[in-house]
Each structure stands twice: as structure tokens, then as C-alpha cells.
Scaffold this active site. Structure first.
Site, PDB file in Angstrom:
ATOM      1  N   TYR A  80       7.649  -6.210  32.104  1.00  0.00           N
ATOM      2  CA  TYR A  80       7.103  -5.433  30.979  1.00  0.00           C
ATOM      3  C   TYR A  80       5.723  -5.962  30.644  1.00  0.00           C
ATOM      4  O   TYR A  80       5.503  -7.182  30.661  1.00  0.00           O
ATOM      5  CB  TYR A  80       8.012  -5.562  29.748  1.00  0.00           C
ATOM      6  CG  TYR A  80       8.721  -4.266  29.443  1.00  0.00           C
ATOM      7  CD1 TYR A  80       7.984  -3.105  29.221  1.00  0.00           C
ATOM      8  CD2 TYR A  80      10.107  -4.197  29.374  1.00  0.00           C
ATOM      9  CE1 TYR A  80       8.624  -1.903  28.956  1.00  0.00           C
ATOM     10  CE2 TYR A  80      10.742  -3.004  29.115  1.00  0.00           C
ATOM     11  CZ  TYR A  80       9.994  -1.850  28.913  1.00  0.00           C
ATOM     12  OH  TYR A  80      10.617  -0.667  28.652  1.00  0.00           O
ATOM     13  N   GLU A  82       3.408  -4.185  28.048  1.00  0.00           N
ATOM     14  CA  GLU A  82       2.725  -3.295  27.089  1.00  0.00           C
ATOM     15  C   GLU A  82       1.508  -3.993  26.514  1.00  0.00           C
ATOM     16  O   GLU A  82       1.518  -5.206  26.299  1.00  0.00           O
ATOM     17  CB  GLU A  82       3.688  -2.880  25.975  1.00  0.00           C
ATOM     18  CG  GLU A  82       4.678  -1.839  26.454  1.00  0.00           C
ATOM     19  CD  GLU A  82       5.701  -1.450  25.396  1.00  0.00           C
ATOM     20  OE1 GLU A  82       5.408  -1.626  24.197  1.00  0.00           O
ATOM     21  OE2 GLU A  82       6.774  -0.988  25.779  1.00  0.00           O
ATOM     22  N   ASP A 257     -11.329  16.464  34.044  1.00  0.00           N
ATOM     23  CA  ASP A 257     -10.104  16.127  34.768  1.00  0.00           C
ATOM     24  C   ASP A 257     -10.420  16.324  36.255  1.00  0.00           C
ATOM     25  O   ASP A 257     -10.481  17.448  36.744  1.00  0.00           O
ATOM     26  CB  ASP A 257      -8.989  17.069  34.302  1.00  0.00           C
ATOM     27  CG  ASP A 257      -7.685  16.842  35.048  1.00  0.00           C
ATOM     28  OD1 ASP A 257      -7.696  16.146  36.085  1.00  0.00           O
ATOM     29  OD2 ASP A 257      -6.658  17.385  34.599  1.00  0.00           O
ATOM     30  N   THR A 286      -5.773  11.680  38.794  1.00  0.00           N
ATOM     31  CA  THR A 286      -4.597  11.076  39.399  1.00  0.00           C
ATOM     32  C   THR A 286      -5.129  10.185  40.518  1.00  0.00           C
ATOM     33  O   THR A 286      -6.293  10.282  40.897  1.00  0.00           O
ATOM     34  CB  THR A 286      -3.667  12.141  40.028  1.00  0.00           C
ATOM     35  OG1 THR A 286      -4.448  12.968  40.888  1.00  0.00           O
ATOM     36  CG2 THR A 286      -2.997  12.989  38.966  1.00  0.00           C
ATOM     37  N   LYS A 289      -3.874  12.159  44.928  1.00  0.00           N
ATOM     38  CA  LYS A 289      -4.234  13.419  45.602  1.00  0.00           C
ATOM     39  C   LYS A 289      -5.311  13.102  46.648  1.00  0.00           C
ATOM     40  O   LYS A 289      -5.051  12.338  47.567  1.00  0.00           O
ATOM     41  CB  LYS A 289      -4.687  14.449  44.565  1.00  0.00           C
ATOM     42  CG  LYS A 289      -3.585  14.833  43.577  1.00  0.00           C
ATOM     43  CD  LYS A 289      -4.001  15.969  42.685  1.00  0.00           C
ATOM     44  CE  LYS A 289      -2.877  16.485  41.822  1.00  0.00           C
ATOM     45  NZ  LYS A 289      -2.742  15.814  40.535  1.00  0.00           N
ATOM     46  N   ARG A 295       1.198   7.331  43.468  1.00  0.00           N
ATOM     47  CA  ARG A 295       1.319   8.325  42.399  1.00  0.00           C
ATOM     48  C   ARG A 295       0.966   7.660  41.088  1.00  0.00           C
ATOM     49  O   ARG A 295       1.586   6.670  40.700  1.00  0.00           O
ATOM     50  CB  ARG A 295       2.754   8.846  42.292  1.00  0.00           C
ATOM     51  CG  ARG A 295       3.309   9.447  43.548  1.00  0.00           C
ATOM     52  CD  ARG A 295       4.523  10.296  43.252  1.00  0.00           C
ATOM     53  NE  ARG A 295       4.087  11.508  42.595  1.00  0.00           N
ATOM     54  CZ  ARG A 295       3.489  12.520  43.228  1.00  0.00           C
ATOM     55  NH1 ARG A 295       3.285  12.474  44.524  1.00  0.00           N
ATOM     56  NH2 ARG A 295       3.108  13.579  42.577  1.00  0.00           N
TER      57      ARG A 295
HETATM   58  N1  DSN Z   1       0.894  19.084  40.338  1.00  0.00           N
HETATM   59  C1  DSN Z   1      -0.546  19.061  40.431  1.00  0.00           C
HETATM   60  C2  DSN Z   1      -1.049  20.084  41.393  1.00  0.00           C
HETATM   61  O1  DSN Z   1      -0.322  20.378  42.322  1.00  0.00           O
HETATM   62  O2  DSN Z   1      -2.153  20.571  41.259  1.00  0.00           O
HETATM   63  C3  DSN Z   1      -1.176  19.213  39.129  1.00  0.00           C
HETATM   64  O3  DSN Z   1      -0.375  18.682  38.126  1.00  0.00           O
END
Ligand code: DSN
Length: 492
Positions: A80, A82, A257, A286, A289, A295
């Protein structure tokens, strides 16, 4: 010419030893898992086999390196932590401090950001941290000052209610879901649409492109506190200098974003006014991607917002996932290697090849093409819904996801589009010729798919795929998949 990146972390170039060492690590790990729950070990093996045997075209997916994946399987998971680096609500966080600091340092260096926060568990979490940091900085702090208080706990019931009222009465403007925005950009069913008074901007109905003059006019009228730029299904680049100009004119905080295209920013494909970091007050992403990490999420911010972002946990986040922050540090170190720039350029080049492959075979693309990592194919010209197309493609081993197109007549569930992205197959080594062939295979499936009627009328989900199509397409894909193996040299 792009500048050589300054690399401070030594990451070994993957080679034969790397694959052999990773194979040994996975074999041992799977044996350990097998001794407790063999079905999980079996599903893990099968997942690798399935991913190896399919054309993964989901625009938001990728293949993280064995180094990144292995980093997640450790005892950091048990801790943990935090709070933030050096300021935790738990004891014995010295090693978590090390990995969180490394992740943040790599992120700052990679993106040229003044401040980075590595704790968000996902992109949605990163956006929530950003929204609350903006509210804390723009509404709560001045509200407290006005009331002569330093902390919310010092306020009377009545003053607290007044301040809560202000926090809940702010405006946000983001891209609409059907033109490519994300559900966290103010979509009513999402918490972002409930937290804020919300208005969307869309794209030009003729061209499908962002119209900055129209966005500026809408912003002048609506006067949002937060202007959100970024997308999850828009196949074009954004001029963030223009978005910042609009934000400044109306007194909004610009939040970008970049979850989908962070890899193209990291890899210096999006530079100048297409790089959001110098223009946004707060940038979220994120890490899994196009950035090709574990993730998770990340927030970058200017100094003005950094203290508030730092309070993300426990403000809106549960305890940080230290094992994932460690993996973010590894992935970001990888993204600082010069090879990552070649990878990112190939992602964009391959998307163009995929788009051209569709166009020359009569496919209709939203905006007529792409200049990022994804294309949005309108499948109504094949007489299909997105749902039918997605399922038929999956039958043939092609993994895509259905997606709404602007003013979609089939709504967000059945949709009229298929979104296809190049980050994953580019990681496997696919080039322009392979992506042209991928377009050919996709078109072959769609032209051999017929919608079928349901008992109550036309079905938006049912379809039949002509006999032999799936087998033919599987065979066509198998050749390319074999020539570009996933995790070359990795044997279980
Ligand atoms: N799940 C992502 C996407 O596929 O674009 C966005 O949250």
C-alpha cells in the site's frame, strides 16, 4: 529532422538472449501458477496463442514488451502506498518511492513536461484526477481564499455548502462521442457529464474535420471552465496551439487527453503545434495504447496544477498500483530509446497504407483518410452495421471494434463503423505492404457478409458469412502473422 532523444536509462536491445531469458521466466511462472490453479495457467497460454494467431487491429491495443509485462508480476503488488513520493500514509514505501519517481522522471523527460503523476490506474482515472485538479485549482482554492480559510475542514457548514455548490456548477466542453470524443469528455451517462454542465463540439458535417472557428464560437457562447481536446476515434491530427488560443480567449483550462496518440507524441511524429504538452495546462494519457506500456494512466501538468494533481490519491484514486508504476518506468525508458521514434513513424505510415488500401477498394472512410494511427471505416456501404461487421471479421480472425460514425443512424451500440488501428501489428513488424493486404482481407470479409433478418424485422446484429471466406482469410493472415511473429523467440 527530429532531435536525438536524451536517454539516461540503459535498456538492453531485445535479442536472442533476451528472448531466451524471457522464455525461461514465463515457463517458470506458468509452472508456479499451474501448481495452484491450472485453469488460469491454461487460459494464459491460450491468450498468447490467440493473440499470436489473429490480426489485432483494435486501435487502443498494443503488445507490451516482456520486460514491461514481467515487471508487473512482483511483490510491489502487495504494497500500500497512498499519498505521493516522500509523503505517504503508509510506512516502508522507500522502494515504491524509487519506482514512482523513475516513472515520473521518464515521463517528464520523454514529453518535456514540467510535472508528471504516474499513479492513475487507467485513462478514465487520469481524466478524473485532471478534472478534480482543475476544480481544486480554479474553484476550491480561490473559494477558500475568499472565505479567509486555508482548508475545507476550517469552513462552517454553510460556507462549505456554498463552496460545494460552486464546485458542482462548472462548465466543460469536449468533443462529442459520435465525432470521435471519449465518454469521459462530458458524455451524460459518464460521471464527467454529471459533474459538469456540458456542451460538445463536433466536426464539420461535410469534411468530418475539426472546425476551429466553430469551436471558438461555441466556446465564446458557453464559456467553459475546462476545454477538453483529444479523441478516441478521430482519424486526424489536432492543432493544439489553436485549441489553447480558444481556451485562453474564454478563460478556460485546456486539458488534452492524448490517450490514443501518446506514442506518436513520444515518438516525435506529432511535434510543434501537434504536440499537446507545451500547450495544455493538463495532459492525460493511458500508458498501454500507442505508448506500448502496461495498462494504466499518467497525468502531465504545468506547475500551476501540479500540487492539485499530486493529491489524486486518495482524492479519486485508490492505492497506487506500485507494480504497474514500476512497469510504466520500464515502458517509458523503452519509449526514450531512438527505436521508438522509428516505431511511431511506422505506426503513422502504416495507417496511411491501410487507409489507401480501403480507398482503392471502394471503402468509405470518415474524413476520407487518416494522418494518425487509426482509420474509421463506414460499413454502411457494405450494407452492414458495425456490430455485424465486427462479428464477421472476428469469425475470420480479424479483431476490430465497432464504433459510431458522425450522426450515426445505428447509435452507439450497433454503430455504422469499424475502427482499425496500426499500433499492435506495427509492433509485430507489419509494414505498408502487409497493411495493404490487411485492407484487402477486411474488404473480402465485408463483401462476403450478408445481414440476416430477425423474426421482428431486419436485425442489426445477425449476419451470414459466405462459406469458405473465414478459412480463406485466415490462411491469408496466417502467412503474414508467421512472417512477423509476436514475441519472436519466446517459447512457453
Ligand atoms: N477503451 C479505449 C478505446 O478503445 O478507445 C478508450 O477508453
Amino acid at each position: 529532422m527530429t532531435a536525438e532523444p536524451t536517454v539516461t536509462a540503459a535498456t538492453p536491445a531485445p535479442g536472442a538472449d533476451y528472448a531466451a531469458t524471457a522464455s525461461a521466466a514465463y515457463r517458470s511462472a506458468l509452472q508456479v501458477i499451474e501448481s495452484v490453479e491450472p485453469r488460469v495457467a491454461a487460459a494464459t497460454r491460450k491468450e498468447l496463442a490467440d493473440q499470436r494467431d489473429s490480426l489485432k487491429l483494435i486501435a487502443s491495443e498494443n503488445y507490451a514488451s516482456p520486460a514491461v509485462l514481467l515487471t508487473m508480476g512482483t511483490w510491489f503488488s502487495d504494497k500500500y502506498a497512498e499519498g505521493t513520493v516522500g509523503h505517504r500514509f503508509y510506512a516502508a514505501c522507500q522502494n515504491v518511492d524509487t519506482v514512482e519517481s523513475l516513472a515520473a522522471e521518464h515521463a517528464r523527460e520523454l514529453f518535456g513536461a514540467p510535472y508528471a503523476y504516474a499513479q492513475p490506474h487507467s485513462g478514465i482515472d487520469a481524466n478524473l484526477v485532471a478534472y478534480w485538479a482543475i476544480l481544486a485549482t480554479r474553484v476550491e482554492a480561490p473559494g477558500l481564499a475568499e472565505l479567509g480559510a486555508k482548508h475545507v475542514n476550517d469552513l462552517s457548514e454553510q460556507d462549505w455548502e456554498t463552496l460545494r455548490g460552486k464546485l458542482g456548477n462548472q462548465r466543460l466542453m469536449g468533443m462529442s462521442l459520435d465525432t470521435g470524443g471519449h465518454l469521459t469528455h462530458g458524455f451524460r451517462p459518464n460521471i464527467s457529464g454529471k459533474m459538469f454542465h456540458q456542451r460538445s463540439y463536433g466536426t464539420d458535417p461535410e469534411t468530418g474535420l475539426l472546425d476551429y472557428a466553430a469551436i471558438a464560437a461555441a466556446a465564446r457562447e458557453f464559456k467553459p471552465l475546462v476545454l477538453v481536446a483529444g479523441y478516441s476515434a478521430y482519424p486526424r491530427r489536432v492543432n493544439f496551439a489553436k485549441m489553447r488560443e480558444i481556451a485562453d480567449e474564454v478563460g478556460a483550462t485546456l486539458m488534452v487527453d492524448m490517450a490514443h496518440f501518446a506514442g506518436l507524441v513520444a515518438g516525435k511524429v506529432f511535434t510543434g503545434e501537434e504536440d499537446p504538452v507545451p500547450y495544455a495546462h493538463v495532459t492525460t494519457t493511458t500508458t498501454h495504447k500507442s505508448l506500448r506500456g502496461p495498462r494504466g494512466g499518467l497525468v502531465l501538468a504545468t506547475k500551476e496544477y501540479s500540487d492539485a494533481v499530486d493529491k489524486g490519491c486518495p482524492m479519486v484514486l485508490g492505492g497506487p498500483l506500485s507494480h504497474v508504476m514500476a512497469a510504466k518506468a520500464v515502458a517509458l525508458a523503452e519509449a526514450r530509446q531512438p527505436e521508438f521514434q522509428s516505431y511511431a513513424q511506422a505506426v503513422a505510415d502504416n495507417a496511411k497504407a491501410l487507409a489507401d488500401g480501403f480507398l482503392k477498394r471502394g471503402g468509405r472512410l470518415v474524413t476520407g483518410g487518416t494522418d494518425n494511427h487509426l482509420v474509421l471505416l463506414d460499413v454502411t456501404s457494405f450494407g452492414l452495421t458495425g456490430r455485424q461487421a465486427e462479428s464477421a471479421l472476428l469469425d475470420a480472425g480479424i479483431v476490430t471494434n465497432r464504433n459510431a460514425i458522425p450522426a450515426d443512424p445505428n447509435g452507439a451500440w450497433y454503430t455504422s463503423g469499424i475502427r482499425l488501428g496500426t499500433p499492435a501489428l506495427t509492433t509485430r513488424g507489419f509494414g505498408a505492404d502487409e497493411f495493404d493486404r490487411v485492407a484487402e482481407l477486411v474488404v473480402e470479409v465485408l463483401t462476403n457478409t450478408q445481414p440476416t433478418a430477425a423474426s421482428s424485422g431486419p436485425s442489426k446484429a445477425k449476419y451470414t458469412l459466405a462459406d469458405g471466406t473465414a478459412e480463406r482469410v485466415h490462411a491469408g493472415a496466417a502467412e503474414m502473422l508467421a512472417a512477423n511473429p509476436l514475441y519472436p523467440g519466446l517459447t512457453l
